[in-house]
Design a protein around this motif. Structure first.
Motif, PDB file in Angstrom:
ATOM      1  N   UNK A 140       4.178  41.116 -13.514  1.00 39.03           N
ATOM      2  CA  UNK A 140       3.454  40.996 -14.783  1.00 39.03           C
ATOM      3  C   UNK A 140       2.111  40.287 -14.622  1.00 39.03           C
ATOM      4  N   UNK A 141       1.824  39.782 -13.426  1.00 36.63           N
ATOM      5  CA  UNK A 141       0.589  39.041 -13.169  1.00 36.63           C
ATOM      6  C   UNK A 141      -0.516  40.047 -12.824  1.00 36.63           C
ATOM      7  N   UNK A 142      -1.107  40.640 -13.858  1.00 33.92           N
ATOM      8  CA  UNK A 142      -2.051  41.741 -13.646  1.00 33.92           C
ATOM      9  C   UNK A 142      -3.418  41.523 -14.292  1.00 33.92           C
ATOM     10  N   UNK A 143      -3.689  40.349 -14.832  1.00 36.07           N
ATOM     11  CA  UNK A 143      -4.943  40.118 -15.551  1.00 36.07           C
ATOM     12  C   UNK A 143      -6.148  40.321 -14.643  1.00 36.07           C
ATOM     13  N   UNK A 181      -7.550  32.114  -8.852  1.00 37.13           N
ATOM     14  CA  UNK A 181      -8.389  33.238  -9.261  1.00 37.13           C
ATOM     15  C   UNK A 181      -7.833  34.603  -8.895  1.00 37.13           C
ATOM     16  N   UNK A 182      -6.841  34.650  -8.043  1.00 37.62           N
ATOM     17  CA  UNK A 182      -6.220  35.928  -7.681  1.00 37.62           C
ATOM     18  C   UNK A 182      -4.855  36.052  -8.345  1.00 37.62           C
ATOM     19  N   UNK A 183      -4.457  37.257  -8.627  1.00 42.18           N
ATOM     20  CA  UNK A 183      -3.103  37.492  -9.129  1.00 42.18           C
ATOM     21  C   UNK A 183      -2.107  37.004  -8.085  1.00 42.18           C
ATOM     22  N   UNK A 184      -1.141  36.225  -8.543  1.00 45.01           N
ATOM     23  CA  UNK A 184      -0.126  35.718  -7.626  1.00 45.01           C
ATOM     24  C   UNK A 184      -0.517  34.492  -6.839  1.00 45.01           C
ATOM     25  N   UNK A 185      -1.683  33.902  -7.126  1.00 43.79           N
ATOM     26  CA  UNK A 185      -2.210  32.792  -6.327  1.00 43.79           C
ATOM     27  C   UNK A 185      -2.179  31.476  -7.109  1.00 43.79           C
ATOM     28  N   UNK A 186      -1.903  30.377  -6.374  1.00 41.54           N
ATOM     29  CA  UNK A 186      -1.769  29.063  -7.008  1.00 41.54           C
ATOM     30  C   UNK A 186      -2.469  27.989  -6.175  1.00 41.54           C
ATOM     31  N   UNK A 225      -6.858  36.107   3.591  1.00 37.88           N
ATOM     32  CA  UNK A 225      -7.187  37.274   2.763  1.00 37.88           C
ATOM     33  C   UNK A 225      -6.049  38.292   2.839  1.00 37.88           C
ATOM     34  N   UNK A 226      -4.930  38.021   2.157  1.00 34.50           N
ATOM     35  CA  UNK A 226      -3.789  38.943   2.244  1.00 34.50           C
ATOM     36  C   UNK A 226      -3.999  40.258   1.500  1.00 34.50           C
ATOM     37  N   UNK A 227      -4.935  40.293   0.524  1.00 33.31           N
ATOM     38  CA  UNK A 227      -5.196  41.504  -0.250  1.00 33.31           C
ATOM     39  C   UNK A 227      -6.709  41.701  -0.354  1.00 33.31           C
ATOM     40  N   UNK A 228      -7.172  42.879   0.016  1.00 37.64           N
ATOM     41  CA  UNK A 228      -8.618  43.099   0.108  1.00 37.64           C
ATOM     42  C   UNK A 228      -9.319  43.008  -1.236  1.00 37.64           C
ATOM     43  N   UNK A 229      -8.622  43.331  -2.335  1.00 36.19           N
ATOM     44  CA  UNK A 229      -9.278  43.361  -3.642  1.00 36.19           C
ATOM     45  C   UNK A 229      -9.153  42.046  -4.408  1.00 36.19           C
ATOM     46  N   UNK A 230      -8.439  41.070  -3.830  1.00 36.46           N
ATOM     47  CA  UNK A 230      -8.217  39.800  -4.525  1.00 36.46           C
ATOM     48  C   UNK A 230      -8.912  38.646  -3.798  1.00 36.46           C
ATOM     49  N   UNK A 231      -9.191  37.591  -4.541  1.00 41.43           N
ATOM     50  CA  UNK A 231      -9.764  36.379  -3.970  1.00 41.43           C
ATOM     51  C   UNK A 231      -8.855  35.840  -2.863  1.00 41.43           C
TER      52      UNK A 231
END
Length: 435
Positions: A140-143, A181-186, A225-231
């Protein structure tokens, strides 16, 4: 602070000690030692084969002994009968110069000899993933702009609160937790401390976050950088220097620009002068350069630098001075070795103070929008190989970090780069199969 680990075990119901050290690649190595044997281990150390870890050793080397530093001992809040304790490495009775914690301790002493008591704080970012590591754990973390997302942080309340409760119990004085700033990141923050204490806490924090995540059926990663499109995962470091008593901030001067003293400016000058070489330590993996040279992410910004610039309270530069008496280095990422991160900051700062280095021109522009206008500031390395070459060419920084350490680190990192360079990727197939 414990002095006698056997007494600590008796007083706290400890059955086992994890005698832990961190190797050159940031890998945490440990032996589980029963409390009944800890007195001997505290005197003689736990034995390891150095070649079996990421240290520049061969199978023919003598035994490597990890001698626990009792001042670092931590009773595991989630498993009370176990205690973790950081160790220093010795071989044939001599301190191992290439060992990260040994390197940091030596530099802390060298800084103290110059009347500088370095204190730091880190902002360690991480993702909570599904167990296979291929996607974030919260569907659900898709903002589009998920930073500080109230609902998302509460959906992971059980994990975040448990980790924060542990830090409160340990007396670390945590003061905020947020969805990053990334989905799933804390990110979780605790109070700054002496550089060695911060490194020990940082090392334990990574172990604790991974352990608590696993307990909840998740996987935590500090990968840059686990995901190219996320911070990506940064590990920003806040730096200040105090007097011998540790009570007077010698970086603070209300009459100077941004409240940063003359000595603070020369320390910052060392960071700026050695920045490209610094990256080999602060950004130590192939993946690290996917973060600091990343295109814009879905949130609209990478929050990572790519140019050697400094500023006031502006997050688009490599260094910002958010308030009097301290500055924030935004270059490091989540893969940074907790001990080498602190060591390289002190080494660069020491060199800057001794050379009375000038940090150069201050820029107050938005580097993400106007960075192309800056033509007289160096770019950060494009990849790990360039960073290693910059480090190898920086004889002053190498000498301060220690020639034996530097040679070992560069040797193993070159091997890592060569392994990566020989790896055939899907991108190569997709782009050159029909050439």
């Amino acid at each position: 602070m414990a002095g006698d680990l056997a007494a600590f075990a008796q007083e706290n119901g400890i059955k086992y000690f994890m005698i832990s050290f961190t190797d050159l690649f940031g890998g945490q190595r440990a032996k589980l030692v029963p409390a009944a044997a800890i007195a001997d281990m505290q005197e003689e150390g736990a034995g390891f084969a150095g070649f079996a870890t990421w240290l520049d050793m061969t199978p023919a080397h003598p035994d490597l002994f990890a001698i626990p530093d009792a001042s670092s001992v931590i009773q595991l809040p989630w498993k009370k009968d176990v205690a973790w304790v950081a160790a220093d490495l010795f071989m044939e009775g001599k301190s191992v110069a290439q060992a990260p914690r040994n390197t940091l301790k030596r530099l802390v002493s060298e800084a103290a000899a110059e009347g500088m008591h370095v204190k730091t704080g880190v902002e360690a970012e991480f993702f909570l993933l599904a167990p296979d590591g291929n996607q974030i754990s919260d569907a659900s973390d898709t903002a589009e702009k998920p930073c500080y997302d109230q609902q998302a942080v509460m959906r992971r309340y059980d994990v975040i609160a448990e980790i924060c409760d542990h830090m409160l119990e340990l007396g670390w004085k945590p003061y905020q937790n947020d969805h990053e700033d990334a989905n799933g990141q804390f990110e979780m923050n605790w109070e700054f401390d002496d550089a060695l204490a911060t490194a020990d806490k940082h090392s334990f924090f990574k172990f604790m976050v991974k352990s608590v995540a696993e307990k909840h059926g998740l996987r935590a990663t500090f990968m840059p950088k686990p995901f190219s499109h996320l911070t990506g995962n940064g590990c920003h470091c806040h730096i200040s220097v105090w007097d011998e008593s540790g009570k007077i901030n010698v970086f603070a001067d209300p009459d100077m620009e941004l409240g940063l003293s003359a000595r603070g400016r020369t320390f910052l000058g060392g960071i700026m002068t050695h920045a490209s070489a610094l990256a080999a330590i602060t950004n130590p993996t192939v993946n690290s350069y996917k973060r600091i040279n990343a295109p814009r992410t879905t949130s609209g910004a990478t929050w990572a630098p790519n140019t050697v610039t400094w500023t006031g309270n502006n997050r688009t530069h490599m260094v910002r001075v958010p308030g009097p008496g301290r500055f924030e280095l935004r270059l490091p990422d989540g893969a940074a070795n907790p001990y080498l991160l602190q060591a390289i900051i002190i080494a660069a700062g020491l060199n800057g103070v001794k050379a009375k280095a000038d940090p150069g021109k201050r820029y107050d522009i938005d580097m993400y929008q106007e960075g192309h206008l800056v033509t007289d500031a160096p770019r950060l390395p494009l990849n790990l190989l360039d960073a290693m070459r910059d480090y190898d060419a920086d004889s002053g920084l190498k000498a301060t970090m220690g020639e034996e350490f530097s040679a070992a680190y560069l040797k193993l990192k070159r091997d890592e780069w060569n392994a990566f360079a020989s790896h055939l990727t899907d991108w190569e197939r997709q782009n050159t199969l029909d050439v």
